[in-house]
Write an enzyme that holds these catalytic residues in place. Structure first.
Site, PDB file in Angstrom:
ATOM      1  N   CYS A 443       0.834  -1.199   0.000  1.00  0.00           N
ATOM      2  CA  CYS A 443       0.000   0.000   0.000  1.00  0.00           C
ATOM      3  C   CYS A 443       0.878   1.261   0.000  1.00  0.00           C
ATOM      4  O   CYS A 443       1.442   1.623  -1.022  1.00  0.00           O
ATOM      5  CB  CYS A 443      -0.962  -0.034   1.179  1.00  0.00           C
ATOM      6  SG  CYS A 443      -2.339   1.126   1.036  1.00  0.00           S
ATOM      7  N   HIS A 570      -3.503  -5.327   0.122  1.00  0.00           N
ATOM      8  CA  HIS A 570      -2.957  -5.855   1.375  1.00  0.00           C
ATOM      9  C   HIS A 570      -3.026  -7.386   1.350  1.00  0.00           C
ATOM     10  O   HIS A 570      -4.013  -7.983   1.797  1.00  0.00           O
ATOM     11  CB  HIS A 570      -3.752  -5.325   2.568  1.00  0.00           C
ATOM     12  CG  HIS A 570      -3.544  -3.876   2.858  1.00  0.00           C
ATOM     13  ND1 HIS A 570      -2.642  -3.425   3.797  1.00  0.00           N
ATOM     14  CD2 HIS A 570      -4.106  -2.770   2.318  1.00  0.00           C
ATOM     15  CE1 HIS A 570      -2.666  -2.103   3.843  1.00  0.00           C
ATOM     16  NE2 HIS A 570      -3.541  -1.678   2.949  1.00  0.00           N
ATOM     17  N   GLU A 572      -1.652  -9.478   3.187  1.00  0.00           N
ATOM     18  CA  GLU A 572      -1.590 -10.099   4.521  1.00  0.00           C
ATOM     19  C   GLU A 572      -2.956 -10.511   5.042  1.00  0.00           C
ATOM     20  O   GLU A 572      -3.062 -11.427   5.876  1.00  0.00           O
ATOM     21  CB  GLU A 572      -0.922  -9.149   5.522  1.00  0.00           C
ATOM     22  CG  GLU A 572      -1.714  -7.895   5.869  1.00  0.00           C
ATOM     23  CD  GLU A 572      -1.403  -6.709   4.967  1.00  0.00           C
ATOM     24  OE1 GLU A 572      -1.647  -5.557   5.395  1.00  0.00           O
ATOM     25  OE2 GLU A 572      -0.926  -6.937   3.849  1.00  0.00           O
TER      26      GLU A 572
END
Length: 607
Positions: A443, A570, A572
């Site tokens: 990001c 993102h 994750e």
């Protein structure tokens, strides 16, 4: 629907989220379908506008919901996909009630906390608990509810009352009462209607009379998480804080069926006996969750104490459940404990003072490192300590930060907002690029790499993001046209979005098993300026992933670098134990020198 409620007492931060997730794991291992709800008593509508320093990271769901980080634990532990409705806040409840009041739905009645707020809470729980979250049709068997905060907090009182009512409204006798009530409403025969009404009154009386024994006993289970401290001078496990916490909970109308006791060391038998005597909980229902090497041991702790048998028996699910199959969890926990190799990861960010600010990133690194047979050694670097100004103001911190960066095997710059520390992040990205150190920018980290290359390679010395300098002559990163500059909550580009690969030979596409596209979660309001893309690519930078319109840059790579990747999304948030994020896996493979071997045959996962 069966409900398992997890509450907390004594102090916050005991691990209610991990406990609730672990209970769900054990029940799922018994063959049951499990869903989760997190209740946050704060007045915010969602977690989107909350500072990471105060509340930890904001977890983003597929539907764009900005929620509490505990929902990330639920998704990772249970391998489910939750919705924004699975996170209930005081703000959401009051907002829904006030909207109904403005529409006139309450027909002129005085709107009060009881019954209107409590009814809204109960209705929300009952409606969300039946939403499938595991990719199959039909409602789950068990809904695990975590009540945030600690018992006795003023802001949680309406939720405690609503849950007390929910406990009494589920069960066999309550269902009979509803059945007779439905017949009464549809009956046209006056005498029969009065008879049914009489039956309804009798059933209601029996419901009140047999509150615990019949009504909620087999549909509602309350697990209270508490602390058993040990005073350094005395060295004795103290039960008094838990006794007071349970007393407070019982005074509010809820009696715990199980105690999940957090402690540094395993509970002594006399401690359990004392807790049982003063808290009115059977010894077999006192669960000990002591400190363990990693949280993957927690479901195993519960299994070893036969918590699943006790909970299943309490919920009358023993006949449909199987013995728990936790072989993968056991292997995962033992594998982590036995690892000897490690990889040093430099995490250069804004919120490094609180690790929960990047909790999902930390978990994704853990998942990837386990797959690479390594332990993650995360070195937290405050980005501002790398800046030139820091050399004058805090020379020791500046020198230590640079030494840590230079000793790392890879560099990760995570997301964030605001201009604090941006100069340090740019220096970290430049260091990784020039020294061929594996780099992953997420990001903001991607935008940082774009700014750094524009300045260092293209010579655009004042290149910047309009977030940091709205008068920059070379705006390589700009505010998204559809964003709002007046309202912050839920105004970003949120949720799961599709990214199309532009080059099948790029590293990222290979890591995603040569797929044409990837669906990942987003949370940003700034993006790479599409008008600057052609200029940026003259530096050798390649935008290998774009959105479906082809105008929004999603993934960048440097082809002449071992691993230099920036992503606008993102990754994750979708990483799971045993199924790590592709980008995090590639990042760690590059740091450990295994990437080339893996890319030759990524399908079989051999390292």
């Amino acid at each position: 629907m069966k409900y398992v409620l997890v509450t907390g007492g004594v102090v916050s931060g005991l691990g209610k989220g991990v406990t609730a997730s672990s209970v769900g794991v054990v029940l799922k291992a018994c063959g049951l379908r499990v869903t989760s709800i997190k209740i946050d008593p704060y007045l915010n509508t969602d977690a989107g506008t909350m500072s990471p320093f105060e509340h930890g990271e904001v977890f983003v769901l597929d539907d764009g919901g900005e929620v509490d980080l505990d929902l990330g634990n639920y998704e990772r532990f249970l391998d489910v996909t939750l919705t924004r409705e699975n996170n209930i806040t005081t703000g959401k409840i009051y907002q829904s009630v006030l909207e109904k009041e403005r529409k006139g739905d309450y027909l002129g009645k005085t709107v009060q906390v009881v019954p209107h707020i409590t009814d809204a809470i109960k209705n929300w729980i009952e409606s969300v608990s039946v939403i499938p979250v595991d990719g199959t049709d039909g409602p789950a068997d068990v809904c695990v509810i975590e009540l945030g905060g600690t018992v006795g907090d003023i802001e949680s009182m309406p939720f405690i009352e609503a849950l007390r009512q929910l406990f009494f409204s589920v069960g066999k006798f309550a269902l009979f009462a509803e059945f007779f009530n439905g017949l009464f409403k549809t009956c046209t025969n006056v005498l029969l209607a009065y008879f049914l009404k009489f039956c309804q009154i009798i059933i209601s009386f029996c419901t009140d009379l047999l509150l615990f024994w019949r009504t909620g006993q087999d549909h509602f289970c309350l697990i209270h998480v508490s602390l058993i401290p040990v005073l350094g001078v005395v060295g004795e496990q103290k039960t008094k804080p838990t006794q007071h916490s349970v007393r407070e909970l019982r005074a509010l109308g809820l009696t715990p069926h199980f105690l999940a006791c957090r402690s540094a060391q395993p509970l002594l038998e006399n401690t359990k006996q004392k807790l049982s005597q003063f808290c009115h909980v059977p010894v077999g229902n006192i669960l000990n969750i002591h400190d363990v090497p990693n949280i993957w041991h927690v479901p195993l702790l519960l299994r070893n104490q036969n918590a699943h048998d006790a909970i299943l028996k309490h919920l009358d699910l023993s006949s449909v459940a199987k013995p728990p199959n936790l072989q993968e969890w056991t292997k995962r926990a033992e594998t982590f404990d036995s690892l000897t190799n490690s990889v040093r990861i430099a995490m250069v960010g804004k919120y490094v003072g609180m690790s929960d600010s990047y909790l999902s990133v930390v978990k994704a690194l853990l998942h990837a490192c386990i797959a690479c047979s390594s332990k993650p050694m995360i070195d937290w670097i405050a980005a501002s300590d790398l800046e030139d100004d820091s050399a004058n103001l805090t020379p020791e911190a500046h020198a230590a930060a640079w030494k840590t960066l230079e000793n790392a095997a890879c560099v990760l710059v995570p997301g964030g907002f605001g201009d604090r520390g941006v100069k340090g992040m740019i220096l970290a990205a430049k260091y990784a690029r020039e020294n061929k150190v594996p780099y992953l920018g997420i990001c903001l980290g991607m935008q940082i790499s774009v700014i750094e290359i524009a300045r260092s390679v293209l010579g655009l010395e004042r290149a910047n993001s309009t977030e940091f300098d709205d008068k920059t002559p070379d705006p390589v990163v700009i505010f998204m046209p559809e964003g709002s500059k007046t309202h912050m909550g839920s105004t970003m580009r949120l949720g799961c979005r599709r990214t199309l690969f532009q080059n099948p030979d790029c590293i990222t596409a290979k890591l995603y098993h040569n797929s044409d596209y990837v669906d990942e979660r987003h949370r940003h309001r700034y993006e790479v300026n599409p008008e600057m893309v052609s200029i940026l690519e003259e530096s050798g930078l390649k935008f290998v992933g774009k959105d479906e319109s082809g105008k929004r840059m999603e993934i960048l790579e440097l082809p002449d670098h071992p691993f230099y990747v920036g992503v606008q999304f993102h990754p994750e948030f979708k990483s799971r134990p045993g199924r790590p994020s592709a980008l995090f896996l590639g990042f760690i493979l590059a740091a450990t020198g295994q990437l080339e071997v893996y890319l030759r045959n990524p399908q079989n996962g051999s390292l």
